[in-house]
Enzyme design. Structure first.
Site, PDB file in Angstrom:
ATOM      1  CG  HIS A 149      -2.047  -0.943   1.121  1.00 43.50           C
ATOM      2  ND1 HIS A 149      -2.569  -1.611   2.197  1.00 43.50           N
ATOM      3  CD2 HIS A 149      -2.777  -1.342   0.049  1.00 43.50           C
ATOM      4  CE1 HIS A 149      -3.579  -2.374   1.801  1.00 43.50           C
ATOM      5  NE2 HIS A 149      -3.720  -2.238   0.508  1.00 43.50           N
ATOM      6  CG  ASP A 174      -1.594   2.043   5.808  1.00 44.90           C
ATOM      7  OD1 ASP A 174      -1.506   1.895   7.051  1.00 44.90           O
ATOM      8  OD2 ASP A 174      -1.879   3.128   5.274  1.00 44.90           O
ATOM      9  CG  HIS A 196      -7.543  -1.014  -3.560  1.00 46.56           C
ATOM     10  ND1 HIS A 196      -7.170   0.274  -3.287  1.00 46.56           N
ATOM     11  CD2 HIS A 196      -6.440  -1.777  -3.405  1.00 46.56           C
ATOM     12  CE1 HIS A 196      -5.891   0.287  -2.973  1.00 46.56           C
ATOM     13  NE2 HIS A 196      -5.427  -0.935  -3.022  1.00 46.56           N
ATOM     14  N   GLY A 234      -2.334  -1.686  -8.436  1.00 48.26           N
ATOM     15  CA  GLY A 234      -3.287  -2.493  -7.664  1.00 48.26           C
ATOM     16  C   GLY A 234      -4.743  -2.151  -7.908  1.00 48.26           C
ATOM     17  CG  ASP A 239      -4.534  -5.477  -5.610  1.00 47.44           C
ATOM     18  OD1 ASP A 239      -3.296  -5.543  -5.445  1.00 47.44           O
ATOM     19  OD2 ASP A 239      -5.232  -4.571  -5.137  1.00 47.44           O
ATOM     20  CG  ASP A 265      -9.089  -5.099  -5.289  1.00 46.52           C
ATOM     21  OD1 ASP A 265     -10.057  -5.770  -5.702  1.00 46.52           O
ATOM     22  OD2 ASP A 265      -8.841  -3.951  -5.677  1.00 46.52           O
TER      23      ASP A 265
END
Length: 137
Positions: free
Chosen positions: A16, A89, A96, A64, A69, A99
């Site tokens: 992230h 994170d 998302h 992502g 992802d 995902d």
């Protein structure tokens, strides 16, 4: 490990935004081991790793949120990965987030080693790479 062909292990590296610096730093600490790995990574994370460590074999997928992802998820389903390192994170809301949950579910369903933190990532990399060093020839 799923990779029985004797090729380099295949790792997916994802992070992230708030943890991208951390995964790039972690790659540097694991550089000797990761130099023997084929890395697949979501767009920005992969670009940052590739820029910092051009000697690594890094394939950048889509970002992502734009499908990267899902590309990694498909690789898990097709058993084309040996590990997933995903520096999540947990303190920021993620649009998302579904995902992330999908990747976690797929890694569990396909019994794929997955790390969401530096310490677990260290264990996976050490275990999988050093395991290859001790394999009979």
């Amino acid at each position: 490990m799923n990779n029985s062909s004797g090729d380099a292990p295949r790792f997916a590296l994802v992070a992230h935004d708030a943890r991208k610096d951390e995964i790039v730093d972690w790659v540097g600490l694991q550089l000797a081991r990761l130099s023997r790995v084929q890395i697949f990574s979501t767009g920005t994370t992969g670009s940052r790793i590739k820029q910092t460590y051009p000697e690594l074999d890094v394939t950048c997928l889509k970002s992502g949120p734009l499908g990267g992802d899902q590309q990694i998820g498909a690789m898990i389903c097709e058993e084309k990965l040996d590990a997933l390192i995903f520096f999540v994170d947990p303190l920021s809301p993620m649009p998302h987030d579904v995902d992330v949950k999908a990747l976690t579910r797929l890694a569990t369903v396909y019994d794929l080693p997955m790390a969401c933190s530096r310490s677990t990532a260290d264990l996976i990399v050490k275990g999988l790479i050093d395991e290859d060093d001790n394999a009979p020839v």
